[in-house]
Design a protein around this motif. Structure first.
Motif, mmCIF file in Angstrom:
data_model
loop_
_atom_site.group_PDB
_atom_site.id
_atom_site.type_symbol
_atom_site.label_atom_id
_atom_site.label_comp_id
_atom_site.label_asym_id
_atom_site.label_seq_id
_atom_site.Cartn_x
_atom_site.Cartn_y
_atom_site.Cartn_z
ATOM 1 N N GLY A 29 8.802 3.925 -0.392
ATOM 2 C CA GLY A 29 8.059 2.934 -0.157
ATOM 3 C C GLY A 29 8.921 1.654 0.827
ATOM 4 N N VAL A 50 1.082 4.479 -3.191
ATOM 5 C CA VAL A 50 1.046 5.288 -3.125
ATOM 6 C C VAL A 50 1.801 6.783 -3.611
ATOM 7 C CG1 VAL A 50 0.812 7.066 -1.056
ATOM 8 C CG2 VAL A 50 -0.507 5.474 -0.882
ATOM 9 N N VAL A 71 -0.455 6.961 -6.576
ATOM 10 C CA VAL A 71 -1.908 8.474 -5.863
ATOM 11 C C VAL A 71 -1.241 9.541 -6.243
ATOM 12 C CG1 VAL A 71 -2.584 9.020 -3.866
ATOM 13 C CG2 VAL A 71 -2.664 6.693 -4.491
ATOM 14 N N LEU A 72 0.592 9.219 -5.657
ATOM 15 C CA LEU A 72 0.965 10.928 -5.972
ATOM 16 C C LEU A 72 1.619 11.167 -7.963
ATOM 17 C CD1 LEU A 72 3.588 10.694 -3.923
ATOM 18 C CD2 LEU A 72 1.612 11.807 -3.326
ATOM 19 N N VAL A 115 1.274 -1.197 -0.659
ATOM 20 C CA VAL A 115 0.189 0.213 0.140
ATOM 21 C C VAL A 115 1.040 1.265 -0.421
ATOM 22 C CG1 VAL A 115 -2.107 1.439 1.155
ATOM 23 C CG2 VAL A 115 -1.740 -1.268 0.915
ATOM 24 N N VAL A 116 1.764 1.066 0.857
ATOM 25 C CA VAL A 116 3.435 2.148 1.443
ATOM 26 C C VAL A 116 3.367 2.667 -0.582
ATOM 27 C CG1 VAL A 116 4.853 3.599 1.678
ATOM 28 C CG2 VAL A 116 3.300 1.848 2.873
#
Length: 213
Positions: free
Chosen positions: A92, A70, A74-75, A66-67
């Motif tokens: 991450g 992101v 996501v970013l 998940v990290v």
């Protein structure tokens, strides 16, 4: 299996190199970041202790995948920041590992007697000087075995790059397995390459522990 290795040597070698590079970068930054937050967890200020505690608890309890996602998905979606799979995976892994290293180093700091800090302060040192020259050297000596385990876990966790096209060892093993249809030999070779990385680290940490005992 030897034929498979000889025919795909460059592919495995590229993955091996990327895994080493990712592990070294993540190890350095996770140790620096983790040590910094470990110190913040022990400072007199409640505010900074709270900040460090929030950081550690968040990243210790969120899966590494998940990290990494992101930073990889996501970013770039919501910011101008564009990262390659290798960059996103390394960042991450660094952040995720730093949370565990922070707790390891914090336990080492807390195990150093309070009289050490008091003695250093009474001799004219500032809090940060005492932490740097008196407390941290003793703390790191205490937590060498635990840090060794964290470093080995970091190397194994670098396989997260395979999920974001980071061209690491696992990713290259997947490519070889899909191209040759020799799944078991491909992953056996991947496991051997990981052993080449982790076993020397394990033995070195044991040597370091005995040397500093």
């Amino acid at each position: 299996m030897f034929n498979l290795l000889s025919e795909n040597w460059s592919t495995f070698l590229l993955g091996f190199w990327n895994t080493i590079l990712c592990s070294v970068i993540a190890l350095f930054f996770s140790l620096v970041i983790g040590s910094g937050f470990a110190i913040l967890e022990t400072v007199p200020s409640k505010f900074w202790r709270g900040v460090a505690k929030v950081y550690v608890e968040i990243f210790r309890n969120i899966p590494l995948l998940v990290v990494t996602m992101v930073f990889y998905l996501v970013l770039p979606t919501y910011t101008p920041l564009k990262l390659t799979g290798f960059q996103a995976g390394t960042i991450g892994l660094s952040i995720y590992s730093s949370a565990f290293i922070a707790e390891t180093v914090r336990s080492g700091i807390n195990s150093v007697g309070e009289g050490q800090m008091e003695g250093a302060r009474s001799n004219g040192m500032t809090y940060w000087q005492a932490m740097r020259y008196v407390i941290l050297p003793q703390a790191f000596k205490i937590v060498i075995p635990a840090l060794g385990n964290q470093f080995i876990n970091l190397i194994k966790n670098s396989s997260i790059l395979a999920f974001v096209a980071g061209f690491d060892l696992m990713y290259q093993g997947d490519i070889v397995a899909s191209n040759t249809f020799q799944t078991i030999p491909s992953y056996v070779l991947v496991g051997i390459f990981y052993l080449i990385l982790t076993l020397p680290m394990s033995y070195y940490m044991q040597y370091l522990e005995k040397k500093t005992a």
